[in-house]
Design a protein around this motif. Structure first.
Motif, PDB file in Angstrom:
ATOM      1  N   GLU A  87       0.785  -1.364   0.122  1.00 51.32           N
ATOM      2  CA  GLU A  87      -0.095  -0.027   0.110  1.00 51.32           C
ATOM      3  C   GLU A  87       0.800   1.322  -0.126  1.00 51.32           C
ATOM      4  N   LEU A  88       2.025   1.097   0.710  1.00 46.54           N
ATOM      5  CA  LEU A  88       2.988   2.246   0.874  1.00 46.54           C
ATOM      6  C   LEU A  88       3.948   2.562   0.000  1.00 46.54           C
ATOM      7  N   VAL A  89       4.122   1.516  -0.917  1.00 42.97           N
ATOM      8  CA  VAL A  89       5.412   1.720  -1.594  1.00 42.97           C
ATOM      9  C   VAL A  89       5.257   2.735  -2.555  1.00 42.97           C
ATOM     10  N   ASP A  90       6.366   3.414  -3.075  1.00 48.30           N
ATOM     11  CA  ASP A  90       6.308   4.606  -4.097  1.00 48.30           C
ATOM     12  C   ASP A  90       6.785   4.028  -5.269  1.00 48.30           C
ATOM     13  N   GLU A  91       7.011   4.909  -6.263  1.00 53.10           N
ATOM     14  CA  GLU A  91       7.197   4.575  -7.704  1.00 53.10           C
ATOM     15  C   GLU A  91       8.686   3.874  -7.743  1.00 53.10           C
ATOM     16  N   ASP A  92       9.340   4.150  -6.837  1.00 52.28           N
ATOM     17  CA  ASP A  92      10.855   3.699  -6.653  1.00 52.28           C
ATOM     18  C   ASP A  92      11.035   2.371  -6.058  1.00 52.28           C
ATOM     19  N   ALA A  93       9.835   1.620  -5.877  1.00 48.87           N
ATOM     20  CA  ALA A  93       9.718   0.397  -5.114  1.00 48.87           C
ATOM     21  C   ALA A  93      10.190   0.454  -3.664  1.00 48.87           C
ATOM     22  N   GLN A  94      10.075   1.724  -3.201  1.00 52.18           N
ATOM     23  CA  GLN A  94      10.701   1.753  -1.817  1.00 52.18           C
ATOM     24  C   GLN A  94       9.490   2.456  -0.813  1.00 52.18           C
ATOM     25  N   ILE A  95       9.824   1.998   0.616  1.00 52.45           N
ATOM     26  CA  ILE A  95       8.914   2.711   1.710  1.00 52.45           C
ATOM     27  C   ILE A  95       9.921   3.663   2.400  1.00 52.45           C
ATOM     28  N   SER A 117      17.591  -0.105   4.916  1.00 49.90           N
ATOM     29  CA  SER A 117      18.609   0.725   5.200  1.00 49.90           C
ATOM     30  C   SER A 117      17.714   1.482   6.151  1.00 49.90           C
ATOM     31  N   ARG A 118      18.538   2.384   7.114  1.00 48.26           N
ATOM     32  CA  ARG A 118      18.044   3.230   7.874  1.00 48.26           C
ATOM     33  C   ARG A 118      17.038   4.033   7.330  1.00 48.26           C
ATOM     34  N   GLY A 119      15.825   3.805   7.678  1.00 46.86           N
ATOM     35  CA  GLY A 119      14.645   4.697   7.244  1.00 46.86           C
ATOM     36  C   GLY A 119      13.991   4.224   5.861  1.00 46.86           C
ATOM     37  N   THR A 120      14.501   3.220   5.180  1.00 51.17           N
ATOM     38  CA  THR A 120      13.844   2.954   3.943  1.00 51.17           C
ATOM     39  C   THR A 120      13.881   1.326   3.852  1.00 51.17           C
ATOM     40  N   ILE A 121      12.755   1.204   3.214  1.00 51.46           N
ATOM     41  CA  ILE A 121      12.528  -0.209   2.805  1.00 51.46           C
ATOM     42  C   ILE A 121      12.555  -0.515   1.345  1.00 51.46           C
ATOM     43  N   LYS A 122      13.218  -1.339   0.687  1.00 53.91           N
ATOM     44  CA  LYS A 122      13.209  -1.571  -0.774  1.00 53.91           C
ATOM     45  C   LYS A 122      12.586  -2.803  -0.888  1.00 53.91           C
ATOM     46  N   LEU A 123      11.690  -2.922  -1.813  1.00 53.29           N
ATOM     47  CA  LEU A 123      10.922  -4.108  -2.350  1.00 53.29           C
ATOM     48  C   LEU A 123      11.616  -4.884  -3.262  1.00 53.29           C
ATOM     49  N   LEU A 124      12.044  -5.983  -3.143  1.00 54.28           N
ATOM     50  CA  LEU A 124      12.945  -6.654  -4.081  1.00 54.28           C
ATOM     51  C   LEU A 124      12.201  -7.721  -4.800  1.00 54.28           C
ATOM     52  N   ASN A 125      11.125  -8.426  -4.107  1.00 53.49           N
ATOM     53  CA  ASN A 125      10.478  -9.262  -4.962  1.00 53.49           C
ATOM     54  C   ASN A 125       8.879  -9.092  -4.409  1.00 53.49           C
ATOM     55  N   ARG A 126       8.144  -8.228  -5.393  1.00 57.17           N
ATOM     56  CA  ARG A 126       6.889  -7.782  -4.943  1.00 57.17           C
ATOM     57  C   ARG A 126       6.108  -9.246  -4.986  1.00 57.17           C
ATOM     58  N   GLY A 127       6.295 -10.081  -6.162  1.00 58.71           N
ATOM     59  CA  GLY A 127       5.430 -11.170  -6.339  1.00 58.71           C
ATOM     60  C   GLY A 127       5.228 -11.986  -4.996  1.00 58.71           C
ATOM     61  N   GLU A 128       6.374 -12.343  -4.532  1.00 58.68           N
ATOM     62  CA  GLU A 128       6.148 -13.218  -3.158  1.00 58.68           C
ATOM     63  C   GLU A 128       5.396 -12.271  -2.111  1.00 58.68           C
ATOM     64  N   ILE A 129       5.712 -10.983  -2.085  1.00 55.59           N
ATOM     65  CA  ILE A 129       5.135 -10.043  -1.112  1.00 55.59           C
ATOM     66  C   ILE A 129       3.613 -10.070  -1.218  1.00 55.59           C
ATOM     67  N   LYS A 130       3.254 -10.281  -2.505  1.00 56.32           N
ATOM     68  CA  LYS A 130       1.783 -10.097  -2.887  1.00 56.32           C
ATOM     69  C   LYS A 130       1.149 -11.502  -2.444  1.00 56.32           C
ATOM     70  N   LYS A 131       1.820 -12.434  -2.654  1.00 58.58           N
ATOM     71  CA  LYS A 131       1.447 -13.739  -2.406  1.00 58.58           C
ATOM     72  C   LYS A 131       1.144 -13.835  -1.037  1.00 58.58           C
ATOM     73  N   LEU A 132       2.024 -13.539  -0.114  1.00 59.09           N
ATOM     74  CA  LEU A 132       1.818 -13.647   1.117  1.00 59.09           C
ATOM     75  C   LEU A 132       0.589 -12.779   1.677  1.00 59.09           C
ATOM     76  N   ALA A 133       0.206 -11.501   0.837  1.00 53.15           N
ATOM     77  CA  ALA A 133      -0.597 -10.415   1.286  1.00 53.15           C
ATOM     78  C   ALA A 133      -2.001 -10.991   0.712  1.00 53.15           C
ATOM     79  N   THR A 134      -2.107 -11.912   0.094  1.00 55.12           N
ATOM     80  CA  THR A 134      -3.315 -12.261  -0.606  1.00 55.12           C
ATOM     81  C   THR A 134      -3.729 -13.702   0.164  1.00 55.12           C
ATOM     82  N   THR A 135      -2.993 -14.203   0.845  1.00 54.54           N
ATOM     83  CA  THR A 135      -3.368 -15.635   1.503  1.00 54.54           C
ATOM     84  C   THR A 135      -4.654 -15.569   2.229  1.00 54.54           C
ATOM     85  N   ASN A 136      -5.510 -16.358   1.961  1.00 55.63           N
ATOM     86  CA  ASN A 136      -6.861 -16.387   3.013  1.00 55.63           C
ATOM     87  C   ASN A 136      -7.434 -15.153   2.903  1.00 55.63           C
ATOM     88  N   SER A 137      -7.650 -14.497   1.932  1.00 53.39           N
ATOM     89  CA  SER A 137      -8.510 -13.280   1.930  1.00 53.39           C
ATOM     90  C   SER A 137      -9.039 -12.987   0.459  1.00 53.39           C
TER      91      SER A 137
END
Lengths: 221, 221
Positions: free
Chosen positions: A159-167, A201-221
């Motif tokens: 939900e919060l990821v920006d256009e550079d795949a970062q939060i 890294s300090r203050g930022t999270i970079k998404l490397l594998n959006r597919g797997e994250i999405k897979k987890l995010a949509t389990t049982n819902s």
DNA sequence: CGCATTTTAGTAACAATGTCACAGAAGAAT
DNA sequence: ATTCTTCTGTGACATTGTTACTAAAATGCG
């Protein structure tokens, strides 16, 4: 402001021309600086707000100082909690924060009442907005009560990821998003990192594998 | 129904006589049997409901079949969620159940709209009701997210206790009240029992030491 | 009535989440 | 460069949720 700002708002576009002109004439633009408090902790604006630019984060504070984000109001939406303050004279435990520079059309209370009385369309717009927020709150409740934290975190990252795949957020702030504790979030993010789903890294999270994250995010819902 | 049922409703009593008579003439009484579904799971009444007798329990269901009680609508209050269904054509994850035999005044949609348009007082009544429920939901969220379960259980016991100092409910139902699991509630109730705060028998909980329960219920809040 | 069935409650082991009390690392300020 | 502040990591432990059962209490029925 150009007089056709109304067209931005789904549900207001089909208002009568006379009603529209009333709105345009009697309203004025208000700006809020980033991070300013729009309502909450005693203060409430005495206008009905229609968001033109920016985002308002509505969050709940506990006495213990913990926070949880309830929902966000985006451009093209109205802020029903200010309406509530406006009409019901209740004060809330929730507060609204400008997440960025915010511009909004402000309708004085009198005009708001007039519109509600005159326009079926406007009425529907306002009640829809209320309903929408209720639905949001239901979703929050369901999540908190029944959903696993790793799934909720995955959803929040997407939900919060920006256009550079970062939060750009600290663990502490992510915890506040989810109403959890910083340590819990750190633990989970570390596990995500171990699986090479993210880089941190300090203050930022970079998404490397959006597919797997999405897979987890949509389990049982 | 005597025409002065309106007086039961705080916020409607001071309406104009003409408005009152409109309401009385155009409304009719609806009854619901105990445990019947008033709204939810697809069905919504097409009337604005003002509760005369009984209680409506509004609860959320998760796909996994777990439940949590959001709030209760009592006599003298209106059911805003039906209003929301009425006006916004949204469907909700929440449902309303008659906890007892329920009697309500039902205002047809047309009359509701008319009243909203004509009466400042009625408008305020409706928006107040919305605000009130929002506040309830905020409280639920804060509880679920930040409050210990033993404290919440103690609060719930005090909320649900009847005039005989008893609660007629199974552990399963108490768990649904709090959005928790039956085993957790059993565990906590057993601890309460060990401290001689309550006595348990199948389907009923008897409060023996209300003072101590209240003390726990009001810790840090 | 006695017996099977259903509903309710108890239990133990384990997993997930929250809390506490720190330590260390990365930036910011001086 | 050194101090200070903020952010992150860690381990031990408490609380809550989950799973898989068992046992007890009510219910229904021949």
């Amino acid at each position: 402001m150009s007089p056709n700002w109304i067209e931005q708002f789904q549900g207001l576009a089909s208002l009568d021309a006379s009603i529209k002109s009333l709105m345009t004439q009697k309203s004025n633009i208000i700006s809020y600086a980033k991070n300013s408090v729009i309502f909450g902790s005693g203060k409430a604006p005495d206008h009905f707000l229609l968001l033109l630019e920016g985002t308002v984060r509505v969050q709940q504070l506990s006495e213990a100082g913990r926070e949880i984000v309830l929902y966000r109001v985006h451009a093209g939406q109205s802020c029903v909690l200010t309406t509530a303050c406006l009409l019901a004279y209740e004060d809330y435990a929730a507060e609204g924060i400008a997440e960025s520079e915010v511009k909004a059309m402000a309708l004085p209370r009198v005009v708001f009442n007039q519109l509600i009385a005159q326009s079926d369309e406007f009425r529907r717009f306002v009640f829809s907005a209320y309903s929408r927020r209720m639905t949001d709150l239901f979703a929050v409740i369901e999540d908190i009560a029944f959903q696993r934290m790793d799934i909720r975190l995955a959803q929040k990252l997407l939900e919060l990821v920006d256009e550079d795949a970062q939060i750009k957020s600290t663990h502490q702030k992510m915890a506040a998003e989810l109403g959890s504790a910083r340590e819990v979030i750190s633990r989970l993010l570390q596990e995500f990192q171990r699986r090479n789903w993210i880089a941190q890294s300090r203050g930022t999270i970079k998404l490397l594998n959006r597919g797997e994250i999405k897979k987890l995010a949509t389990t049982n819902s």
